[in-house]
Design an enzyme around this catalytic site. Sequence first.
Site, short mmCIF file in Angstrom:
data_model
loop_
_atom_site.label_atom_id
_atom_site.label_comp_id
_atom_site.label_asym_id
_atom_site.label_seq_id
_atom_site.Cartn_x
_atom_site.Cartn_y
_atom_site.Cartn_z
N MET A 1 0.84 -1.20 0.00
CA MET A 1 0.00 0.00 0.00
C MET A 1 0.88 1.25 0.00
SD MET A 1 -3.45 -0.92 2.03
CE MET A 1 -2.86 -0.69 3.67
N GLY A 2 2.17 1.08 -0.32
CA GLY A 2 3.06 2.22 -0.37
C GLY A 2 3.52 2.67 1.00
N HIS B 1 9.02 1.00 3.66
CA HIS B 1 10.15 0.99 4.59
C HIS B 1 10.98 -0.25 4.31
CE1 HIS B 1 7.80 -2.04 6.63
NE2 HIS B 1 6.78 -1.19 6.73
N GLY C 1 11.17 -3.05 5.62
CA GLY C 1 10.44 -4.33 5.60
C GLY C 1 9.95 -4.65 4.19
N HIS C 2 9.36 -3.66 3.52
CA HIS C 2 8.90 -3.89 2.14
C HIS C 2 10.08 -4.22 1.23
CE1 HIS C 2 5.64 -1.06 3.61
NE2 HIS C 2 4.91 -2.04 3.12
N GLN D 1 -10.35 -2.51 2.42
CA GLN D 1 -9.91 -3.17 3.65
C GLN D 1 -9.86 -2.21 4.85
OE1 GLN D 1 -6.08 -4.18 1.61
NE2 GLN D 1 -5.18 -3.88 3.62
N LYS E 1 5.01 -10.36 9.22
CA LYS E 1 4.50 -9.41 10.22
C LYS E 1 2.96 -9.44 10.24
CE LYS E 1 3.99 -4.97 11.95
NZ LYS E 1 2.77 -4.64 11.25
O1 PAF Z 1 -0.25 -5.89 3.55
C1 PAF Z 1 -0.66 -4.94 2.84
O2 PAF Z 1 0.03 -3.94 2.65
C2 PAF Z 1 -2.03 -5.02 2.20
O3 PAF Z 1 -2.94 -5.68 3.03
C3 PAF Z 1 -2.00 -5.66 0.80
C4 PAF Z 1 -1.56 -7.11 0.85
C5 PAF Z 1 -1.07 -4.87 -0.11
C6 PAF Z 1 -3.41 -5.63 0.19
O4 PAF Z 1 -3.89 -4.33 0.08
#
Ligand code: PAF
Length: 281
Positions: free
Chosen positions: A28-29, A32, A34-35, A59, A148
């Site tokens: 979701m942008g 950091h 972790g991504h 969500q 996480k």
């Molecule tokens: O973990 C997330 O950042 C979100 O739940 C995901 C998997 C990108 C879905 O919107």
Amino acid sequence: MATEVVHTIAGLRAALAGQHRTAFVPTMGNLHEGHLSLVREARLRGGPVVASIFVNRLQFLPHEDFDRYPRTLARDVELLESAGCDLVFAPDEAELYPEPQAYKVQPPAALADILEGEFRPGFFTGVCTVVLKLFQCVQPAVAVFGQKDYQQLKVITAMARQFALPTEVVGAPTVRAEDGLALSSRNGYLGAAERTEAVALAAALRQLADGARDPGASLPALEQQAAEVLRARGWAPDYLTLRRRSDLLPPGEAERLGTEPLVALGAARLGATRLIDNLEC
Ligand code: PAF
């Protein structure tokens, strides 16, 4: 090679035409380290590496942080480029949801209405729906998610299995700051004093995990103690609980005291910020 950014499904499909080993990291942008570790894991498993950036309204509950969730595309693309991402898919809402998303994926209540799902009703329906849609757009051979979000990883793994999706779902370890705080985009909401305090969630989970196999303590007592520690420090815990790793249900006493793989999971609010974390034990 510079990371390419596409905003449309047609552009994405054109850029990925003929690719069969695409490795995908949905995000979701507001990225950091972790991504970026997920991107590096994806690189090891396939290529090209595609990351998506999309803040998925489905969500979020109405009172949650959808509107204030930081949109930091330019910085995110720079970070993704530095981690070896080949292509960024950054659709806007009109592209991904051109009409109200009436068809949704409803994961089973036994897995999705507990823990996060209890406190964020509909959350995993929103997650599964967007992930399935993103998988349809990217058609990845492999997709990497952070451990996480432990329950999210379970829910998506089961969705991929049940729908026979041609995508291998892979979990990658949580990245932590030096003091032990799990990296999260929401850490950015914390003030300086809160940031110092935030590591108490990981510490409470450590306490729960350390007591997990103690025959002298009952499971409810262990969970209550962990929640009490946080409450006494000014947190509002949603749950601190010990579960079986296999299905996230509470272990029986024999399982808890035996060798059943367990995980301590927690979610708690510190001021206005809700944090989650987990620890396998
Ligand atoms: O973990 C997330 O950042 C979100 O739940 C995901 C998997 C990108 C879905 O919107």
